[in-house]
Scaffold this motif. Structure first.
Motif, PDB file in Angstrom:
ATOM      1  N   GLY A   1       0.792  -1.221   0.000  1.00  0.00           N
ATOM      2  CA  GLY A   1       0.000   0.000   0.000  1.00  0.00           C
ATOM      3  C   GLY A   1       0.819   1.261   0.000  1.00  0.00           C
ATOM      4  O   GLY A   1       1.969   1.307  -0.470  1.00  0.00           O
ATOM      5  N   ILE A   2       0.256   2.314   0.593  1.00  0.00           N
ATOM      6  CA  ILE A   2       0.846   3.653   0.515  1.00  0.00           C
ATOM      7  C   ILE A   2       2.085   3.812   1.378  1.00  0.00           C
ATOM      8  O   ILE A   2       2.907   4.707   1.128  1.00  0.00           O
ATOM      9  N   ASP A   3       2.284   2.952   2.370  1.00  0.00           N
ATOM     10  CA  ASP A   3       3.387   3.157   3.306  1.00  0.00           C
ATOM     11  C   ASP A   3       4.751   3.187   2.615  1.00  0.00           C
ATOM     12  O   ASP A   3       5.681   3.814   3.093  1.00  0.00           O
ATOM     13  N   GLN A   4       4.874   2.528   1.461  1.00  0.00           N
ATOM     14  CA  GLN A   4       6.162   2.488   0.755  1.00  0.00           C
ATOM     15  C   GLN A   4       6.537   3.843   0.135  1.00  0.00           C
ATOM     16  O   GLN A   4       7.682   4.023  -0.293  1.00  0.00           O
ATOM     17  N   TYR A   5       5.593   4.781   0.097  1.00  0.00           N
ATOM     18  CA  TYR A   5       5.849   6.088  -0.515  1.00  0.00           C
ATOM     19  C   TYR A   5       5.967   7.209   0.509  1.00  0.00           C
ATOM     20  O   TYR A   5       6.198   8.361   0.129  1.00  0.00           O
TER      21      TYR A   5
END
Length: 264
Positions: A259-263
């Motif tokens: 999900g978004i946590d990688q960004y």
């Protein structure tokens, strides 16, 4: 100029500059603008970048271009990258085929509440009428416009909204017209990027919002919007996507695996 200082509007797009231009024109007609507009681009070519650069000069608020390489239909990733870029506390998501009425942002600001996400409806513009709009680039559509299906969606009577509760479950909840607090988006880790192809990724995301304890509000008789006609997208990956959705329902999973946590 009235600006909703804590609202970010995220618009998905892919290689359709005429639709995106119509959508941007409809945003410029807002009674209350968001603090920023972010184009979540799923790998469009240079024509889309040039359009955004041109409109950036016209916009009185920030117009940002979030671009990912073209690797097929990756709308979940394009949204996550765009929301990671967002500075607003409240996120409004629409697709690049959704024209918004002049009170759209203003209505969503009045509807928001802690512990809730908001889903909206959209009227549908038929093929011939859509083609006419693409030629004229006229974003002004109302209840009496020609070529509309689901015309009643265009009625705006905000004082009646509390009396029309609408669905409180997943039925007819779509990410093409969805608003929520950025913190709630992050808590769910955004959209699940393991989804391939069109379909189901928005239902799975909304199911995780429910799993996180959020409730649904509906923008009935508020925030009118219009869906522009286009051919249906391929559903070849529907079976695999439905299986991932069922796993989220059965497990009660609250966060996307990818999900978004990688960004952030």
């Amino acid at each position: 100029m009235n600006i909703a200082q804590d609202v970010s509007l995220v618009i998905t797009t892919y290689n359709n500059p005429p639709f995106l231009e119509l959508v941007l024109k409809s945003v410029l007609r807002q009674h209350a603008l968001p603090r920023e507009v972010i184009i979540a681009d799923d790998g469009s070519n240079d024509e889309t970048r040039q359009l955004i650069d041109r409109y950036r000069k016209e916009f009185p608020v920030r117009l940002l271009h979030s671009w990912i390489p073209d690797e097929g239909f990756r709308v979940a990733k394009s949204r996550n990258v765009a929301v990671a870029m967002a500075s607003g506390a409240y996120i409004i998501l629409i697709d690049g085929d959704i024209l918004v009425s002049p009170h759209f942002i203003e209505d969503h600001v009045s509807l928001r509440a802690p512990g809730y996400f908001v889903t909206g409806s959209r009227a549908r513009l038929l093929r011939q009428a859509t083609e006419s709009r693409v030629r004229s680039l006229d974003p002004c559509i109302g209840f009496f416009s020609k070529g509309l299906k689901r015309r009643l969606v265009m009625l705006r009577m905000p004082w009646l909204n509390p009396w029309f509760k609408g669905y409180r479950d997943l039925r007819h909840a779509r990410s093409c017209h969805l608003a929520l607090w950025r913190d709630d988006y992050l808590r769910a880790n955004g959209f699940e990027e393991k989804f391939v192809g069109w379909g189901i990724e928005d239902s799975e995301f909304i199911q995780r919002l429910f799993n996180n304890g959020l409730k649904r509000k509906n923008a009935k008789l508020m925030a009118p919007a219009v869906h522009l006609y286009h051919p249906e997208k391929s559903t070849e990956h529907t079976a695999e996507n439905e299986q991932m959705f069922r796993e989220t329902v059965s497990s009660g999973r609250c966060r996307a695996v990818t999900g978004i946590d990688q960004y952030l």
